[in-house]
Design a protein around this motif. Sequence first.
Motif, short mmCIF file in Angstrom:
data_model
loop_
_atom_site.label_atom_id
_atom_site.label_comp_id
_atom_site.label_asym_id
_atom_site.label_seq_id
_atom_site.Cartn_x
_atom_site.Cartn_y
_atom_site.Cartn_z
N GLY A 1 0.68 -1.09 0.06
CA GLY A 1 0.15 -0.04 0.09
C GLY A 1 0.87 1.14 0.07
N ALA A 2 0.23 2.47 -0.18
CA ALA A 2 1.10 3.63 -0.29
C ALA A 2 1.75 4.18 0.99
CB ALA A 2 -0.08 4.65 -0.43
N THR A 3 1.31 3.25 2.02
CA THR A 3 1.92 3.61 3.38
C THR A 3 1.96 2.29 4.04
OG1 THR A 3 -0.04 4.28 4.69
CG2 THR A 3 1.13 6.15 3.76
N GLY A 4 3.12 1.99 4.77
CA GLY A 4 3.21 1.05 5.48
C GLY A 4 3.83 -0.39 4.91
N ASN A 5 3.77 -1.45 5.61
CA ASN A 5 4.27 -2.82 4.77
C ASN A 5 3.28 -3.84 4.56
OD1 ASN A 5 6.79 -1.58 5.00
ND2 ASN A 5 7.06 -2.31 7.32
N LYS A 6 2.00 -3.42 4.63
CA LYS A 6 0.86 -4.23 4.21
C LYS A 6 0.64 -4.58 2.78
CE LYS A 6 -2.78 -5.81 6.85
NZ LYS A 6 -2.64 -6.46 8.12
N LEU A 7 0.85 -5.86 2.53
CA LEU A 7 0.48 -6.11 0.92
C LEU A 7 -0.85 -6.29 0.71
CD1 LEU A 7 3.10 -9.15 0.48
CD2 LEU A 7 2.82 -7.02 -0.91
N GLN A 8 -1.24 -5.78 -0.39
CA GLN A 8 -2.70 -5.85 -0.92
C GLN A 8 -2.57 -6.55 -2.56
OE1 GLN A 8 -3.77 -1.85 -0.16
NE2 GLN A 8 -2.94 -1.31 -2.17
N LEU A 9 -3.78 -7.05 -2.45
CA LEU A 9 -4.35 -7.67 -3.76
C LEU A 9 -4.38 -6.52 -4.96
CD1 LEU A 9 -4.78 -10.24 -5.56
CD2 LEU A 9 -7.08 -9.95 -5.01
N THR A 10 -3.43 -6.42 -5.88
CA THR A 10 -3.43 -5.10 -6.76
C THR A 10 -4.07 -5.44 -8.06
OG1 THR A 10 -1.13 -4.60 -6.23
CG2 THR A 10 -1.95 -3.46 -7.94
N ALA A 11 -4.05 -6.74 -8.56
CA ALA A 11 -4.47 -7.12 -9.64
C ALA A 11 -4.80 -8.53 -9.76
CB ALA A 11 -4.11 -6.39 -10.94
N THR A 12 -5.80 -9.10 -10.74
CA THR A 12 -5.67 -10.47 -11.34
C THR A 12 -5.99 -10.27 -12.64
OG1 THR A 12 -8.29 -10.76 -10.67
CG2 THR A 12 -6.65 -11.17 -8.79
N GLY A 13 -5.92 -11.38 -13.30
CA GLY A 13 -6.20 -11.48 -14.76
C GLY A 13 -6.23 -12.98 -15.25
N THR A 14 -6.41 -12.84 -16.76
CA THR A 14 -6.81 -14.15 -17.27
C THR A 14 -5.73 -14.30 -18.55
OG1 THR A 14 -8.31 -13.35 -18.86
CG2 THR A 14 -9.18 -14.41 -16.67
N GLY A 15 -5.07 -13.17 -18.80
CA GLY A 15 -3.89 -13.24 -19.87
C GLY A 15 -2.78 -13.66 -19.63
N GLY A 16 -2.46 -14.55 -18.74
CA GLY A 16 -0.92 -15.09 -18.47
C GLY A 16 -0.01 -14.23 -18.18
N LEU A 17 1.08 -14.75 -18.55
CA LEU A 17 2.46 -13.96 -18.12
C LEU A 17 2.51 -12.64 -18.83
CD1 LEU A 17 4.90 -14.59 -16.23
CD2 LEU A 17 5.88 -15.72 -17.89
N SER A 18 2.22 -12.95 -19.98
CA SER A 18 2.10 -11.38 -20.80
C SER A 18 1.38 -10.34 -20.44
CB SER A 18 1.96 -11.82 -22.58
OG SER A 18 0.69 -12.20 -22.42
N GLU A 19 0.23 -10.76 -19.66
CA GLU A 19 -0.60 -9.74 -19.36
C GLU A 19 -0.03 -9.16 -17.97
OE1 GLU A 19 -5.39 -9.11 -18.58
OE2 GLU A 19 -4.55 -10.71 -17.82
N LEU A 20 0.45 -10.09 -17.28
CA LEU A 20 1.01 -9.90 -15.83
C LEU A 20 1.96 -8.78 -15.80
CD1 LEU A 20 1.47 -10.35 -12.79
CD2 LEU A 20 2.69 -12.42 -13.48
N THR A 21 3.03 -9.23 -16.86
CA THR A 21 4.22 -8.36 -17.14
C THR A 21 3.79 -6.67 -17.28
OG1 THR A 21 4.31 -8.83 -19.37
CG2 THR A 21 5.71 -10.08 -17.88
N THR A 22 2.74 -6.59 -17.91
CA THR A 22 2.30 -5.31 -18.20
C THR A 22 2.04 -4.39 -16.66
OG1 THR A 22 -0.15 -5.61 -18.43
CG2 THR A 22 1.50 -5.60 -20.38
#
Length: 145
Positions: free
Chosen positions: A31-52
């Motif tokens: 997140g913008a502040t702190g050390n807490k992870l959050q789910l930013t995105a998910t997708g169906t386009g595989g590795l190529s979509e993830l890298t974008t």
Amino acid sequence: MSGANSPDILAAYDAIRSDKEEQNWLLLSYGATGNKLQLTATGTGGLSELTTQLDDSQVQYAYVRVEYANDAESKRVKFAFVVWIGENAKVMRKARASIEAGDVKKVLSHYSVELTANDKSDLDEQEVVKRLRKAGGADYNGGRG
């Protein structure tokens, strides 16, 4: 903990592992502040979509389902854990990446290869499939990747 065990992250992880769901990757960011992870995105386009979706100014963690064929008769499904260390990420965040990755790996625990990348070309799909084949043991492609 880093927040990697939040319900939305666990649900996305389960969806990617499921053969019945379309999702095939997830991305975790701080997140913008702190050390807490959050789910930013998910997708169906595989590795190529993830890298974008990877951010050069962040350290991020990703989990991706990769499907590939060894021959006309078989299809394999493998999973990769990605540690993205953006070139412009804060120095202390980069320094803590390996330690914090351990917390994330406790949650996203089933994968064949771990990939550490700081350039999107490090996540070229053909190269990742080669690594997954090697990790899988049986290579019916005669070592041709």
